[in-house]
Design a protein around this motif. Structure first.
Motif, PDB file in Angstrom:
ATOM      1  N   SER A   1      37.966  18.478 -47.359  1.00 14.31           N
ATOM      2  CA  SER A   1      36.755  19.252 -47.651  1.00 14.31           C
ATOM      3  C   SER A   1      36.911  20.744 -47.389  1.00 14.31           C
ATOM      4  N   GLY A   2      37.958  21.131 -46.690  1.00  9.93           N
ATOM      5  CA  GLY A   2      38.148  22.545 -46.380  1.00  9.93           C
ATOM      6  C   GLY A   2      37.539  22.958 -45.062  1.00  9.93           C
ATOM      7  N   ASP A   3      37.180  21.991 -44.232  1.00 13.47           N
ATOM      8  CA  ASP A   3      36.565  22.300 -42.951  1.00 13.47           C
ATOM      9  C   ASP A   3      37.572  22.593 -41.844  1.00 13.47           C
ATOM     10  N   LEU A   4      38.866  22.398 -42.119  1.00 10.77           N
ATOM     11  CA  LEU A   4      39.876  22.815 -41.150  1.00 10.77           C
ATOM     12  C   LEU A   4      39.964  24.338 -41.166  1.00 10.77           C
ATOM     13  N   VAL A   5      40.498  24.890 -40.118  1.00 12.37           N
ATOM     14  CA  VAL A   5      40.642  26.343 -40.054  1.00 12.37           C
ATOM     15  C   VAL A   5      41.626  26.796 -41.125  1.00 12.37           C
ATOM     16  N   ASN A   6      41.215  27.727 -41.941  1.00  8.66           N
ATOM     17  CA  ASN A   6      42.062  28.280 -42.997  1.00  8.66           C
ATOM     18  C   ASN A   6      42.202  29.785 -42.796  1.00  8.66           C
ATOM     19  N   VAL A   7      43.205  30.343 -43.415  1.00 10.14           N
ATOM     20  CA  VAL A   7      43.395  31.791 -43.393  1.00 10.14           C
ATOM     21  C   VAL A   7      43.107  32.297 -44.809  1.00 10.14           C
ATOM     22  N   ASP A   8      41.943  31.940 -45.299  1.00  9.15           N
ATOM     23  CA  ASP A   8      41.567  32.280 -46.667  1.00  9.15           C
ATOM     24  C   ASP A   8      41.497  33.779 -46.902  1.00  9.15           C
ATOM     25  N   ILE A   9      41.161  34.525 -45.887  1.00  3.56           N
ATOM     26  CA  ILE A   9      41.002  35.967 -46.064  1.00  3.56           C
ATOM     27  C   ILE A   9      42.318  36.601 -46.515  1.00  3.56           C
ATOM     28  N   VAL A  10      43.437  36.075 -46.027  1.00  2.00           N
ATOM     29  CA  VAL A  10      44.749  36.588 -46.430  1.00  2.00           C
ATOM     30  C   VAL A  10      45.054  36.146 -47.858  1.00  2.00           C
ATOM     31  N   CYS A  11      44.912  34.856 -48.118  1.00  2.00           N
ATOM     32  CA  CYS A  11      45.234  34.323 -49.449  1.00  2.00           C
ATOM     33  C   CYS A  11      44.360  34.924 -50.540  1.00  2.00           C
ATOM     34  N   GLU A  12      43.101  35.064 -50.282  1.00  2.00           N
ATOM     35  CA  GLU A  12      42.184  35.539 -51.326  1.00  2.00           C
ATOM     36  C   GLU A  12      42.353  37.029 -51.609  1.00  2.00           C
ATOM     37  N   ALA A  13      42.995  37.764 -50.717  1.00  2.00           N
ATOM     38  CA  ALA A  13      43.239  39.193 -50.946  1.00  2.00           C
ATOM     39  C   ALA A  13      44.457  39.410 -51.846  1.00  2.00           C
ATOM     40  N   LEU A  14      45.254  38.370 -52.031  1.00  2.00           N
ATOM     41  CA  LEU A  14      46.469  38.468 -52.845  1.00  2.00           C
ATOM     42  C   LEU A  14      46.161  38.133 -54.299  1.00  2.00           C
ATOM     43  N   PRO A  15      47.067  38.481 -55.189  1.00  2.00           N
ATOM     44  CA  PRO A  15      46.882  38.082 -56.595  1.00  2.00           C
ATOM     45  C   PRO A  15      46.778  36.549 -56.706  1.00  2.00           C
ATOM     46  N   GLU A  16      46.053  36.075 -57.714  1.00  2.00           N
ATOM     47  CA  GLU A  16      45.764  34.650 -57.856  1.00  2.00           C
ATOM     48  C   GLU A  16      47.022  33.784 -57.858  1.00  2.00           C
ATOM     49  N   ARG A  17      48.040  34.181 -58.561  1.00  2.00           N
ATOM     50  CA  ARG A  17      49.259  33.365 -58.639  1.00  2.00           C
ATOM     51  C   ARG A  17      49.929  33.245 -57.267  1.00  2.00           C
ATOM     52  N   VAL A  18      49.999  34.348 -56.529  1.00  2.31           N
ATOM     53  CA  VAL A  18      50.600  34.334 -55.184  1.00  2.31           C
ATOM     54  C   VAL A  18      49.741  33.469 -54.259  1.00  2.31           C
TER      55      VAL A  18
END
Length: 170
Positions: A68-85
């Protein structure tokens, strides 16, 4: 692909039910402890049962939280990068979770087997039932990570966290 989605749906429903059951056992044991302490006769086994229920709650819930995505994620890093990366990083992350989970499963099974010769002091329960929580947790994390990898590689999903319980925005 339909088979994978059906399997995921069934497994998710079963383990959600088991999480609820573990939570009910935890609530019951803690309630008995509190009431028992107020009356001066708290059963000894309630503390042990609450610990075991908490272990099962966490072990079963870990895989569901990954799904469900309820584990701790580092989305802020991933979402700042280009979509493919970002997509590649999510894929690598899912592969690592699956790989580590699968790698540790034999050791968790050995740990579970060791518990067969031990019993818990208050409940007299074979500790293999308690040690199995590590095996269950690793198996569920690997299972849901593999499903994420399959979904990403087939294009069925993008690897982002799926909060299935939240209402979708229009």
């Amino acid at each position: 692909m339909r088979f994978v989605q059906t399997l995921e749906t069934i497994v998710t429903a079963v383990f959600r039910l088991l999480v609820g059951l573990a939570f009910l056992v935890l609530i019951g044991a803690v309630l008995m402890q509190v009431v028992g302490r107020l009356s001066g006769a708290s059963p000894v086994w309630t503390e042990e049962l609450s610990r075991f229920a908490l272990l099962y709650l966490a072990a079963i819930g870990a895989g569901l939280a990954l799904r469900s995505g309820d584990l701790v994620n580092v989305d802020i890093v991933c979402e700042a990068l280009p979509e493919r990366v970002s997509w590649v990083l999510r894929l690598i992350s899912a592969l690592l979770v699956a790989g580590i989970g699968l790698y540790l499963l034999p050791m968790a099974w050995q740990f579970t087997r060791i518990g067969h010769i031990q019993t818990s002091p208050a409940l007299g329960l074979r500790m293999s039932f308690v040690h199995a929580t590590m095996f269950v947790m690793l198996a569920l994390l690997a299972f849901f990570a593999i499903l994420r990898v399959v979904g990403m590689l087939t294009g069925a999903e993008d690897g982002r966290a799926n909060n299935f319980d939240l209402p979708q925005e229009d």
